[in-house]
Design a protein around this motif. Structure first.
Motif, short mmCIF file in Angstrom:
data_model
loop_
_atom_site.label_atom_id
_atom_site.label_comp_id
_atom_site.label_asym_id
_atom_site.label_seq_id
_atom_site.Cartn_x
_atom_site.Cartn_y
_atom_site.Cartn_z
N LEU A 1 10.67 2.40 -4.03
CA LEU A 1 11.43 2.68 -2.82
C LEU A 1 10.48 3.08 -1.68
O LEU A 1 10.72 2.78 -0.51
N ASP A 2 9.38 3.70 -2.05
CA ASP A 2 8.35 4.07 -1.06
C ASP A 2 7.74 2.81 -0.44
O ASP A 2 7.52 2.73 0.77
N MET A 3 7.50 1.80 -1.29
CA MET A 3 6.95 0.54 -0.77
C MET A 3 7.89 -0.02 0.29
O MET A 3 7.47 -0.48 1.35
N CYS A 4 9.20 0.04 -0.02
CA CYS A 4 10.18 -0.54 0.91
C CYS A 4 10.27 0.29 2.18
O CYS A 4 10.31 -0.27 3.29
N ARG A 5 10.33 1.64 2.05
CA ARG A 5 10.53 2.42 3.29
C ARG A 5 9.30 2.37 4.19
O ARG A 5 9.40 2.50 5.41
N THR A 6 8.11 2.16 3.57
CA THR A 6 6.91 2.07 4.41
C THR A 6 6.97 0.82 5.30
O THR A 6 6.51 0.84 6.44
N PRO B 1 3.35 12.80 6.23
CA PRO B 1 2.10 12.03 6.19
C PRO B 1 2.34 10.58 5.77
O PRO B 1 3.17 10.33 4.89
N GLY B 2 1.67 9.66 6.43
CA GLY B 2 1.87 8.23 6.12
C GLY B 2 1.11 7.80 4.89
O GLY B 2 0.29 6.88 4.93
N ILE B 3 1.37 8.49 3.79
CA ILE B 3 0.66 8.20 2.54
C ILE B 3 1.69 7.93 1.45
O ILE B 3 2.86 8.28 1.62
N PRO B 4 1.27 7.34 0.33
CA PRO B 4 2.25 7.13 -0.75
C PRO B 4 2.89 8.46 -1.15
O PRO B 4 2.19 9.47 -1.33
N GLY B 5 4.22 8.45 -1.23
CA GLY B 5 4.93 9.67 -1.64
C GLY B 5 4.99 10.75 -0.57
O GLY B 5 5.36 11.89 -0.85
N GLY B 6 4.64 10.41 0.67
CA GLY B 6 4.62 11.40 1.75
C GLY B 6 5.95 12.14 1.89
O GLY B 6 5.98 13.34 2.16
N SER B 7 7.06 11.44 1.70
CA SER B 7 8.40 12.04 1.85
C SER B 7 8.59 13.25 0.96
O SER B 7 9.31 14.19 1.31
N LEU B 8 7.98 13.21 -0.22
CA LEU B 8 8.26 14.26 -1.20
C LEU B 8 7.80 15.62 -0.68
O LEU B 8 8.31 16.65 -1.10
N GLY C 1 12.42 4.69 7.99
CA GLY C 1 12.65 4.44 6.56
C GLY C 1 12.69 5.76 5.81
O GLY C 1 13.56 6.00 4.96
N THR C 2 11.78 6.64 6.18
CA THR C 2 11.70 7.95 5.53
C THR C 2 12.94 8.79 5.87
O THR C 2 13.50 9.46 5.00
N ALA C 3 13.39 8.73 7.13
CA ALA C 3 14.58 9.51 7.54
C ALA C 3 15.80 9.05 6.73
O ALA C 3 16.54 9.87 6.19
N SER D 1 0.81 -1.23 0.00
CA SER D 1 0.00 0.00 0.00
C SER D 1 0.84 1.28 0.00
O SER D 1 0.32 2.34 -0.32
N SER D 2 2.12 1.20 0.38
CA SER D 2 2.98 2.39 0.52
C SER D 2 2.36 3.40 1.47
O SER D 2 2.60 4.60 1.33
N SER D 3 1.56 2.95 2.41
CA SER D 3 0.94 3.91 3.32
C SER D 3 0.94 3.36 4.73
O SER D 3 0.23 2.39 5.03
N SER D 4 1.74 4.00 5.61
CA SER D 4 1.76 3.49 6.98
C SER D 4 0.47 3.87 7.71
O SER D 4 0.06 3.18 8.63
N ALA D 5 -0.19 4.96 7.29
CA ALA D 5 -1.46 5.31 7.94
C ALA D 5 -2.53 4.27 7.60
O ALA D 5 -3.27 3.81 8.48
N ILE E 1 9.63 -0.35 6.63
CA ILE E 1 10.48 0.00 7.77
C ILE E 1 9.70 0.89 8.73
O ILE E 1 9.79 0.73 9.95
N ASN E 2 8.94 1.85 8.17
CA ASN E 2 8.21 2.78 9.04
C ASN E 2 7.28 2.04 10.00
O ASN E 2 7.22 2.36 11.18
N ILE E 3 6.56 1.04 9.50
CA ILE E 3 5.63 0.36 10.42
C ILE E 3 6.37 -0.65 11.31
O ILE E 3 5.97 -0.90 12.44
#
Ligand code: ASP
Length: 466
Positions: free
Chosen positions: A425-430, A391-398, A351-353, A312-316, A432-434
């Motif tokens: 890469l977003d799929m992967c870092r999400t 935000p814990g959404i796809p592409g939130g880092s941007l 993951g985002t950091a 989902s690429s979304s931790s929220a 890590i985030n959760i």
């Protein structure tokens, strides 16, 4: 025939989704559409009338139906989870804070949680800068490879950049306080909802218990009902995971990764170090020997949430699943799990950091900007701090990327270069985030004596439900 455990079903669905997506991307070309009577595939898939598609036959219509149905399944599942995410954060956080009761206990648990989150956040950002500095993925010897970097997405980069410029640490703190709690809930402002949950829970501990108890019970009942819905919904997770992954991979393919191969490898390598070394290392070190959360226990418990975060690429959106796994599969006390995971959903994004730190260092190398030691420290600090509230959404880092880039004067239009590969890469870092939230939950729950042992969990009997 014994039924395959749900986490295996989800894992198999993920692998099948990747394979199906790659096959479609490779073999379903514009010639395939032409042979089916479709001259303008994009319009055909969107259902827009076009003369070139007048000859489309039944096979083409079936293919379109299959694509639409797959997309629908993924979107429907995500919508259900998003529907659950806001109420579960609010209900469970109010109950968690109220049940911690004594503000001193709340302070102790809160202190431990924030301490762990800050430690892993900074470690991840430092790891990101160090890895990118050592491997130098942005130093391209051959100017032709530099020119071949994808720039097609420049338009979206401008949009992302514009949003990001308004971002600052002061603003994050100010924005975390809701002006109107109902507005925060209606707009799914997670950070504000976390603040609301903590404040409301605290308020309940300060009034007459006779008045507070029925309110806490009501919130508790609601939280329980919503978590039960998550358990039911998870039975559809394999289908959703297949649908989400195959759609993304079919659209992306692998070609786009060639130009940025080393950069992608550094990001994935860094994330892997956090997931496979830092987290299990910390849980092994910081949980008691009698109830240790080692590598296998951690991954067995969290794999459904991790796979779902990947899809989902979304931790929220993954939050309800993360919470359910922490409670029912890891054995953490519900109050602690709700508290730590709810804080983690906005505060803890390792993951985002790491990702932001690598992107800035990579782009600085690409633009030929020398980074001094001071610059490296600035980038690590900015990446760790600004990952809070992403935000814990796809592409939130941007959303915050341009601010981190600005901190060492790297041109923010460089975002266009990394956008092409951002989704995977977003799929992967999400993931890590959760996983970081689960790691925090395990450590805090164990330190408070609120983590069931695997034997106790098995005796309780609901770990096997998902
Ligand atoms: N997609 C990430 C998440 O939901 C945020 C990010 O873009 O880094 O956790």
């Amino acid at each position: 025939m014994p039924k395959l455990a749900l986490h295996w079903q989800i894992l198999i669905a993920m692998v099948l989704g990747i394979v199906a997506g790659l096959l479609i991307n490779q073999y379903w070309t514009s010639e395939t559409w032409t042979s089916l009577g479709v001259g303008a595939p994009a319009e055909f898939l969107a259902g827009t009338p076009h003369d070139a598609n007048a000859q489309a036959g039944p096979l083409a219509h079936s293919a379109r139906f299959a694509a639409k149905a797959t997309d629908f399944c993924g979107k429907l599942f995500l919508r259900c989870l998003r529907f659950i995410a806001v109420p579960i954060v609010l209900f469970s956080l109010v109950v968690a804070v109220a049940s911690l009761g004594d503000p001193r206990k709340l302070g102790r648990v809160g202190g431990k949680t924030i301490g762990i989150f800050l430690l892993t956040g900074f470690t991840s950002a430092v790891l990101g800068v160090s890895l990118a500095t050592l491997t130098r993925p942005g130093v391209l010897d051959d100017p032709a490879s530099r020119d071949s970097l994808p720039r097609a997405a420049a338009q979206s980069a401008v949009v992302a950049e514009a949003g990001a410029r308004e971002y600052s640490a002061w603003k994050v703190v100010l924005d975390a306080v809701p002006e109107n709690p109902f507005h925060a809930i209606a707009n799914a402002q997670m950070l504000q909802i976390v603040v609301l949950g903590i404040v409301l829970g605290l308020g309940l501990t300060l009034i007459d218990p006779e008045k507070a108890t029925p309110v806490i019970r009501a919130f508790d009942g609601l939280a329980e009902a919503v978590l039960r819905l998550v358990q039911l919904l998870m039975h559809a997770a394999p289908i959703a995971v297949f649908a989400l992954i195959s759609t993304i991979i079919a659209g992306l393919g692998l070609a786009v990764f060639k130009a940025l191969a080393l950069y992608c490898l550094v990001v994935v390598g860094g994330l892997a170090i956090i997931l496979f070394v830092l987290y299990p290392g910390l849980t092994t070190l910081l949980t008691p020997r009698s109830n240790r959360v080692g590598f296998a226990r951690f991954f067995r418990a969290m794999s459904p949430a991790q796979i779902f975060a990947f899809s989902s690429s979304s931790s929220a959106a993954t939050f309800p699943v993360t919470l359910q796994c922490c409670r029912d599969r890891l054995g953490a006390d519900e109050g602690i799990a709700s508290f730590v995971c709810s804080l983690g959903v906005s505060f803890n994004m390792d993951g985002t950091a790491l990702y932001q730190a690598i992107v800035v260092t990579f782009l600085a190398q690409l633009y030929g900007i020398d980074m001094s030691f001071g610059d490296c420290v600035t980038v690590a600090l900015m990446a760790a701090l600004l990952s809070i509230g992403v935000p814990g959404i796809p592409g939130g880092s941007l959303v915050v990327m341009a601010v981190v880039l600005d901190s060492i004067r790297v041109p923010a239009d460089g975002i266009a270069i990394i956008l092409a590969v951002d989704r995977v890469l977003d799929m992967c870092r999400t993931v890590i985030n959760i996983s970081g939230d689960a790691m925090g939950t395990a450590i805090v729950a164990a330190s408070e004596g609120k983590l069931l042992t695997p034997a106790e969990l098995a005796a309780r009997g609901d770990s096997a439900t998902t």
